[in-house]
Design an enzyme around this catalytic site. Structure first.
Site, PDB file in Angstrom:
ATOM      1  N   GLY A  15      42.748  34.350  38.080  1.00 24.69           N
ATOM      2  CA  GLY A  15      43.812  33.343  38.103  1.00 24.69           C
ATOM      3  C   GLY A  15      44.250  32.869  39.467  1.00 24.69           C
ATOM      4  CG  HIS A 111      30.974  24.901  38.793  1.00 22.94           C
ATOM      5  ND1 HIS A 111      30.800  25.955  37.921  1.00 22.94           N
ATOM      6  CD2 HIS A 111      29.820  24.794  39.494  1.00 22.94           C
ATOM      7  CE1 HIS A 111      29.587  26.454  38.089  1.00 22.94           C
ATOM      8  NE2 HIS A 111      28.973  25.764  39.033  1.00 22.94           N
ATOM      9  CD  GLU A 176      36.611  27.849  43.496  1.00 27.07           C
ATOM     10  OE1 GLU A 176      37.335  28.021  42.513  1.00 27.07           O
ATOM     11  OE2 GLU A 176      35.600  28.553  43.709  1.00 27.07           O
TER      12      GLU A 176
END
Ligand code: GRF
Length: 204
Positions: A15, A111, A176
């Protein structure tokens, strides 16, 4: 002011992308609220973190359900919570056409590769195996295919000679966390159109 856009976060594990999004909301960098955090796994650390942050959470175990049967339960909760934008954050499941059709261009995924290279599991390992010199991450709209759908944002990370899957993953993860929030802001702005596979910023 008006009401804030409502995010639904789906996760299966650690997470850290969810936490980066939640931190950016708390810091006023994303104008939205997290309406619900859903996990298909009871042992997801991200679920516990969401509880600690006082967010509403729902555990919907996926084991033993057919794909669409499971997705119907998730869509029901997302609709009940009036979610505007669904953010997959390490949610380790393919979505059915049923799910996708209920949130057209309203589901994002992150991704850890420059798609369409290295879709699927262990993308960082795949990149090292192939010997590419650059990898990175991609935020894209979700359709019912694996790591497909129009691309919203990408960031490039150089691969170093001494990289392992762990060191490369760590550098990609930093990117990310940055581009997922940027992509959420971009999509929430509504200031784009999708032409074939291209996500194009509208002129202001
Ligand atoms: C990330 O590498 C993401 O790109 C991939 O799964 C991983 C999830 O990490 N889809 P976390 O649970 O957000 O820390």
């Amino acid at each position: 002011m008006g009401t804030l856009p409502r995010l639904g976060i789906l996760l299966s594990g650690r997470g850290s992308n969810f936490m980066a999004i939640a931190d950016n909301i708390a810091a006023g960098k994303i104008r939205a609220e997290i309406a619900i955090v859903i996990s298909n796994r009871a042992d997801a650390a991200g679920l516990e973190e969401a509880r600690k942050r006082g967010l509403e959470t729902r555990l919907i175990p996926s084991k033993g359900f057919e794909r669409e049967q499971y997705d119907r339960m998730v869509v029901d909760v997302l609709k009940e919570k009036k979610v505007d934008l669904v953010c997959l954050a390490g949610f380790m499941r393919l979505l059915s056409a049923y799910f996708v059709s209920h949130f057209p261009n309203r589901i994002l995924n992150i991704h850890p590769s420059i798609l369409p290279s290295f879709p699927g599991l262990e993308a960082q390992h795949q990149a090292l195996q192939h010997g590419v010199k650059f990898s990175g991450c991609t935020v894209h709209f979700v359709d019912e295919n694996l790591d497909a759908g129009p691309i919203i944002a990408q960031a490039i990370v150089s691969i170093l000679d001494e990289d392992t899957a762990e060191t490369l993953s760590a550098r990609i993860l930093k990117e990310e966390h940055r581009i997922y929030s940027e992509a959420i802001n971009f999509v929430l702005s509504g200031n784009f159109r999708i032409k074939e596979r291209r996500v194009i910023q509208s002129s202001r």
